[in-house]
Design a protein around this motif. Structure first.
Motif, short mmCIF file in Angstrom:
data_model
loop_
_atom_site.label_atom_id
_atom_site.label_comp_id
_atom_site.label_asym_id
_atom_site.label_seq_id
_atom_site.Cartn_x
_atom_site.Cartn_y
_atom_site.Cartn_z
N LYS A 193 -14.76 8.37 -0.53
CA LYS A 193 -14.34 9.89 -0.86
C LYS A 193 -15.48 9.59 -2.63
O LYS A 193 -15.99 9.07 -2.81
N SER A 253 1.16 -1.08 -0.28
CA SER A 253 0.33 -0.18 0.24
C SER A 253 0.83 1.32 -0.09
O SER A 253 2.19 1.19 -0.55
N ASP A 255 1.19 2.63 9.49
CA ASP A 255 0.76 2.42 10.55
C ASP A 255 0.51 1.58 11.88
O ASP A 255 0.02 1.59 12.48
N VAL A 315 2.07 -13.23 3.46
CA VAL A 315 3.44 -14.16 3.70
C VAL A 315 2.87 -14.19 5.41
O VAL A 315 2.52 -13.73 5.61
N GLY A 375 0.35 -2.19 7.29
CA GLY A 375 -0.20 -0.98 7.75
C GLY A 375 -1.16 -1.82 9.06
O GLY A 375 -0.44 -2.05 10.00
N SER A 416 -2.34 7.39 8.68
CA SER A 416 -1.95 8.40 8.19
C SER A 416 -0.98 8.34 6.75
O SER A 416 -0.36 7.51 7.08
N VAL A 417 -1.70 8.82 5.73
CA VAL A 417 -0.63 8.93 4.22
C VAL A 417 0.25 9.68 4.35
O VAL A 417 1.90 8.72 4.48
N ALA A 427 2.74 2.70 2.07
CA ALA A 427 4.00 2.71 2.79
C ALA A 427 5.38 2.47 1.44
O ALA A 427 6.29 2.11 1.31
N TRP A 442 -6.20 14.74 6.04
CA TRP A 442 -7.57 15.54 5.77
C TRP A 442 -8.46 14.81 5.64
O TRP A 442 -8.34 13.66 5.90
N ARG A 449 -12.19 -1.56 3.94
CA ARG A 449 -10.87 -0.47 3.98
C ARG A 449 -10.18 -0.52 3.15
O ARG A 449 -8.52 -0.24 2.84
N ARG A 467 -5.51 4.63 -0.67
CA ARG A 467 -6.79 4.13 0.57
C ARG A 467 -8.03 5.10 0.62
O ARG A 467 -8.51 5.24 0.21
N ALA A 486 -0.81 -8.55 -0.42
CA ALA A 486 -2.33 -9.14 0.21
C ALA A 486 -2.83 -8.98 -1.01
O ALA A 486 -3.97 -9.97 -2.01
C1 LIG Z 1 -11.13 4.85 3.53
C2 LIG Z 1 -10.45 5.26 3.75
C3 LIG Z 1 -10.18 6.33 3.72
C4 LIG Z 1 -9.33 7.32 4.16
N1 LIG Z 1 -9.17 8.36 4.49
C5 LIG Z 1 -7.62 9.08 4.84
C6 LIG Z 1 -7.73 10.61 4.43
O1 LIG Z 1 -8.53 11.30 3.62
N2 LIG Z 1 -6.60 10.77 4.75
C7 LIG Z 1 -5.13 10.08 5.42
O2 LIG Z 1 -3.87 10.81 5.74
N3 LIG Z 1 -5.66 8.90 5.58
C8 LIG Z 1 -6.81 8.14 4.95
N4 LIG Z 1 -6.19 6.91 5.47
C9 LIG Z 1 -5.52 5.96 5.91
C10 LIG Z 1 -4.27 5.70 5.48
O3 LIG Z 1 -4.71 5.37 3.97
C11 LIG Z 1 -3.31 5.26 5.67
O4 LIG Z 1 -2.88 5.11 7.30
C12 LIG Z 1 -2.65 4.34 4.46
O5 LIG Z 1 -3.23 3.73 3.87
C13 LIG Z 1 -1.45 3.71 5.84
O6 LIG Z 1 -0.39 2.94 4.97
P1 LIG Z 1 -0.39 1.85 4.71
O7 LIG Z 1 1.09 1.08 3.19
O8 LIG Z 1 1.02 1.57 6.09
O9 LIG Z 1 -0.80 0.62 5.59
P2 LIG Z 1 -2.34 -0.24 4.55
O10 LIG Z 1 -2.51 0.58 3.57
O11 LIG Z 1 -2.95 -0.61 5.88
O12 LIG Z 1 -1.13 -1.40 3.49
C14 LIG Z 1 -0.96 -2.34 4.58
C15 LIG Z 1 -1.08 -3.58 2.96
O13 LIG Z 1 -0.36 -4.84 3.71
C16 LIG Z 1 -0.61 -5.89 3.19
N5 LIG Z 1 -0.36 -7.32 3.52
C17 LIG Z 1 -0.77 -7.21 5.95
N6 LIG Z 1 -0.18 -8.18 6.17
C18 LIG Z 1 0.38 -8.66 5.16
C19 LIG Z 1 1.42 -10.43 4.82
N7 LIG Z 1 1.82 -10.85 5.69
N8 LIG Z 1 1.25 -10.71 3.74
C20 LIG Z 1 1.11 -9.10 2.84
N9 LIG Z 1 -0.07 -8.62 2.79
C21 LIG Z 1 0.42 -8.34 3.73
C22 LIG Z 1 -2.59 -5.74 3.16
O14 LIG Z 1 -3.14 -6.56 2.88
C23 LIG Z 1 -2.90 -3.93 2.81
O15 LIG Z 1 -2.78 -4.16 1.80
C24 LIG Z 1 -7.81 6.62 4.77
C25 LIG Z 1 -8.13 4.95 5.17
C26 LIG Z 1 -9.09 4.13 4.66
C27 LIG Z 1 -9.55 2.29 5.16
#
Ligand SMILES: Cc1cc2nc3c(=O)[nH]c(=O)nc-3n(C[C@H](O)[C@H](O)[C@H](O)COP(=O)(O)OP(=O)(O)OC[C@H]3O[C@@H](n4cnc5c(N)ncnc54)[C@H](O)[C@@H]3O)c2cc1C
Length: 408
Positions: A49, A12, A277, A82, A110, A294-295, A14, A323, A130, A44, A36
């Motif tokens: 939205k 995602s 996250d 994984v 995440g 947050s993004v 990160a 935001w 999600r 996301r 995954a």
């Molecule tokens: C509907 C929605 C609206 C949002 N709106 C905002 C906004 O307006 N502004 C903002 O700043 N943030 C917003 N967010 C939050 C933001 O999307 C998250 O903070 C951001 O996605 C975090 O990114 P990440 O890469 O840390 O984790 P995530 O986006 O949670 O991604 C983690 C990924 O890792 C994968 N994964 C986990 N375990 C494994 C494994 N064992 N093997 C393989 N893959 C795995 C998961 O399937 C997932 O795809 C929103 C979130 C959602 C759901």
């Protein structure tokens, strides 16, 4: 070609920033991004939205164009989970039994939705929100004239409510606390959002105790403990998320409300970094450990992690920002308001749709919530990052330029 192999787990925000960051920093070894989700990394935020109400297509969600990964020699292993990390052998195991060796590992797993035990939550039409897959299913249940019940009046619940209302649906938000957004904002902001949602035709029920979700096969109502029945063709539950630390825990890494990382995004095993996250990190601006959702944090911390893996240790020092888009409201938040003891508003929050709320603690500015106020947001973001304080009296006075309310 270098023998190094960095495996990034998670696909995602990160993960995308980390993979790109590695190449930018000159990583010459192999990079594998194992996620995954079946799609390359996508944004996301639009899921609740523009994408939910059909203003954005699936291809517009992608963080990087699909060919970016090939061009940068990044192997995408999508739709693959994984299941195990062996830190001694330096291998990861995939759900299909495949084993891959790494020299460096990045965890960007995440967060996952917090699930609540409600009778009837297994009925058709009941969703958590999600992933893209969730919204693809949700879209089968929404449409003009239909009814939606949203359990949880946080940002995601309210964004989903606004999107569905815009589509001509009858929407009810069920919030357990005395006010919406109670966990994250001041009463003034909650009152403002409650007013706008009501003006737009969303019904908000606070102190709502959900007894059960009712229906046969598909949902048709939500029953409240006080006897009320809320009609619903679809129910969305948005009651927060939890850091996904399953793998990190199995691998024996240090955890504390997330994966504990240092200022360089290193976990307790220095061959493994983590970002986004799933992490718990120290923020030097606020002088305490944080777990952010947050993004901004996912992207910025991932860039620091990429630098670390390339041997360029750089402290992660960023002002958190966030935001939320609902109806014609663009909320931009700079900083963290937790612990505030004073709120100063600039603009008329009771009658207009544009104002800013500044949060102070012991006379020190902590954060701003700016609604349709890009100038207040941009300046506060910059000055907060620089550690500057502001004069609450001047901030509240619209005849004083925002920049003149800040010291120095
Ligand atoms: C509907 C929605 C609206 C949002 N709106 C905002 C906004 O307006 N502004 C903002 O700043 N943030 C917003 N967010 C939050 C933001 O999307 C998250 O903070 C951001 O996605 C975090 O990114 P990440 O890469 O840390 O984790 P995530 O986006 O949670 O991604 C983690 C990924 O890792 C994968 N994964 C986990 N375990 C494994 C494994 N064992 N093997 C393989 N893959 C795995 C998961 O399937 C997932 O795809 C929103 C979130 C959602 C759901």
């Amino acid at each position: 070609m270098s023998q190094e192999h960095c495996i990034i787990i998670g696909g995602s925000h990160a993960a995308a920033a980390l993979a790109a960051g590695l190449r930018q920093e000159g990583w010459e070894g192999k990079i594998s991004l194992i996620g995954a989700d079946p799609l390359p990394p996508y944004h996301r935020p639009p899921l609740s939205k523009a994408f939910l109400c059909g203003d954005k297509s699936e291809s517009e969600l992608l963080i990087r164009p699909a060919d970016f990964y090939e061009k940068n020699n990044i192997d995408l292993v999508l739709g693959s989970r994984v299941t195990n990390i062996d830190r001694e052998k330096k291998t990861v195991t995939l759900h299909d039994g495949g084993v891959i060796s790494y020299t460096k590992l990045a965890l960007t797993t995440g967060a996952k939705v917090r699930k609540i035990p409600i009778e009837g939550s297994d009925l058709g039409g009941v969703f958590y929100l999600r992933d893209l897959g969730d919204v693809q299913q949700i879209k089968k249940y929404i449409g003009k004239g239909k009814s939606a019940a949203i359990i949880g009046g946080g940002y995601i619940g309210l964004e989903a409510a606004a999107s569905m209302r815009k589509m001509g649906m009858n929407v009810t938000v069920l919030e357990a606390m005395p006010r919406i957004l109670q966990r994250v904002t001041a009463p003034e902001i909650s009152a403002f959002y409650a007013r706008v949602h009501q003006e737009e035709g969303v019904e908000i029920i606070t102190e709502a105790s959900v007894k059960a979700i009712e229906g046969s096969g598909d949902v048709n109502a939500v029953a409240l403990a006080d006897g009320r029945s809320i009609p619903a063709d679809i129910v969305i539950i948005g009651v927060g998320v939890l850091p996904d630390v399953e793998l990190a825990e199995q691998a024996g890494l240090e955890l504390d409300n997330g994966i504990v990382v240092d200022e360089y995004a290193r976990t307790s095993d220095h061959d493994i970094v983590a970002a986004g996250d799933c992490t718990n990190h120290f923020n030097p601006i606020y002088g305490r450990r944080l777990r952010l959702e947050s993004v901004q944090n996912a992207s910025d911390q991932a860039k620091i992690a990429a630098k670390t893996l390339c041997g360029n240790l750089t402290e992660y020092r960023a002002l958190p920002w966030f935001w939320s888009d609902q109806f014609d409201l663009k909320l931009q938040i700079a900083g963290l308001s937790q612990g505030f003891d004073q709120v100063v508003t600039r603009g008329d929050y009771a009658n207009t749709r544009s104002f800013a709320a500044f949060y102070f603690q012991d006379g020190k500015l902590l954060a701003v919530d700016a609604i349709n106020r890009p100038k207040e947001f941009m300046l506060s973001k910059r000055f907060l990052a620089e550690g500057k304080n502001a004069d609450p009296v001047k901030l509240a006075d619209e005849s004083v330029e925002v920049k003149d309310a800040f010291e120095g």
